[in-house]
Design an enzyme around this catalytic site. Structure first.
Site, short mmCIF file in Angstrom:
data_model
loop_
_atom_site.label_atom_id
_atom_site.label_comp_id
_atom_site.label_asym_id
_atom_site.label_seq_id
_atom_site.Cartn_x
_atom_site.Cartn_y
_atom_site.Cartn_z
CG ASP A 104 1.40 28.94 9.87
OD1 ASP A 104 2.46 28.61 10.63
OD2 ASP A 104 1.04 28.13 8.95
CG ASP A 107 1.88 21.05 16.32
OD1 ASP A 107 0.67 21.13 16.87
OD2 ASP A 107 2.28 20.03 15.99
CE LYS A 135 -2.39 22.51 16.39
NZ LYS A 135 -2.21 21.39 15.52
CG ASP A 163 -1.30 23.41 3.57
OD1 ASP A 163 -0.45 23.79 4.46
OD2 ASP A 163 -0.72 22.40 2.65
P1 5GP Z 1 5.96 22.59 14.52
O1 5GP Z 1 7.25 22.57 14.23
O2 5GP Z 1 5.80 23.77 15.75
O3 5GP Z 1 5.26 21.33 15.00
O4 5GP Z 1 5.12 22.83 13.48
C1 5GP Z 1 4.68 24.03 12.93
C2 5GP Z 1 4.27 24.02 11.55
O5 5GP Z 1 3.46 22.58 11.40
C3 5GP Z 1 3.22 25.20 11.47
O6 5GP Z 1 3.97 26.27 10.85
C4 5GP Z 1 2.26 24.48 10.42
O7 5GP Z 1 2.86 24.94 9.10
C5 5GP Z 1 2.33 23.08 10.70
N1 5GP Z 1 1.18 22.74 11.45
C6 5GP Z 1 0.97 22.43 12.54
N2 5GP Z 1 -0.32 22.25 13.17
C7 5GP Z 1 -0.80 22.50 11.99
C8 5GP Z 1 -2.40 22.37 12.15
O8 5GP Z 1 -3.21 22.10 12.90
N3 5GP Z 1 -2.86 22.68 10.80
C9 5GP Z 1 -2.01 22.73 9.75
N4 5GP Z 1 -2.49 22.98 8.40
N5 5GP Z 1 -0.78 23.06 10.01
C10 5GP Z 1 0.03 22.72 11.23
MG MG Z 2 4.43 27.37 9.16
#
Ligand code: 5GP
Ligand code: MG
Length: 180
Positions: A104, A107, A135, A163
């Protein structure tokens, strides 16, 4: 809806469903072109990717397409190093396969980097990453997004599978955390 309230926070309408649909359609076109001879295995990362997976897969026309659903589960480690993460739900052999991860949101990229490490150990032919939202400025490790829907700034969004503390996943539009 222009605004939604989830728990204690307000969110404002940010990206309309039709624009996300269009972005996913473009991803599907690219994937259909690139992987037509690959018999790809699409690996959907739950929970957040359920809606993206459904929207994308309806438009995949590649013969031999497979779909599987996995989850990264955290549990407290037996030692003091803290959280250990384990991939659950992958009950098929991916040796020699072209795996397309469906996520989805990328980040920091930390969870994806970890996930790719676990999958590489299972000797697939190649691993590709398709992210509905990305992002780039938030990335803290090396993760290559092969197919990207929409790039965002470092804002917190909900809807379209994403969510806030369990709520908001069902919205077809994307909402952004309100400044106020
Ligand atoms: P990462 O390991 O890339 O930092 O985190 C990714 C996960 O964090 C995504 O799969 C998602 O579940 C959650 N996440 C990151 N950014 C957002 C955001 O803007 N909104 C939401 N609801 N979840 C996010
Ligand atoms: Mg996720």
């Amino acid at each position: 809806m222009k605004n939604v309230k989830l728990h204690d926070k307000e969110f404002n309408l940010f990206i309309k469903a039709a624009d996300i649909d269009k972005a996913i359609e473009n991803m599907a076109t690219q994937i259909n072109n690139d992987l037509n001879n690959e018999k790809p295995l699409f690996l959907s990362i739950l929970n957040g990717s359920f809606m993206f997976t459904s929207d994308l897969l309806k438009q995949i026309t590649i013969p031999g397409t497979e779909v599987s659903f996995v989850k990264l589960a955290s549990y407290a480690g037996v030692n003091s190093t803290g959280k250990v993460k384990e991939l659950i739900g992958l009950n098929q052999d991916i040796t020699g396969k072209t795996v397309v991860i469906l996520e989805d949101m990328i980040d920091s990229g930390q969870s994806m980097s970890y996930m790719i490490g676990l999958l590489k150990a299972k000797n697939p032919r190649q691993i590709l990453l398709a992210a509905m939202l990305y992002k780039p400025k938030a990335l803290t490790c090396e993760v290559k997004v092969d197919y990207c829907g929409i790039e965002l700034e470092n804002d917190f969004v909900v809807g379209r599978g994403l969510d806030y503390d369990g709520l908001g996943r069902n919205y077809p539009d994307l909402y952004i955390l309100s400044e106020k």
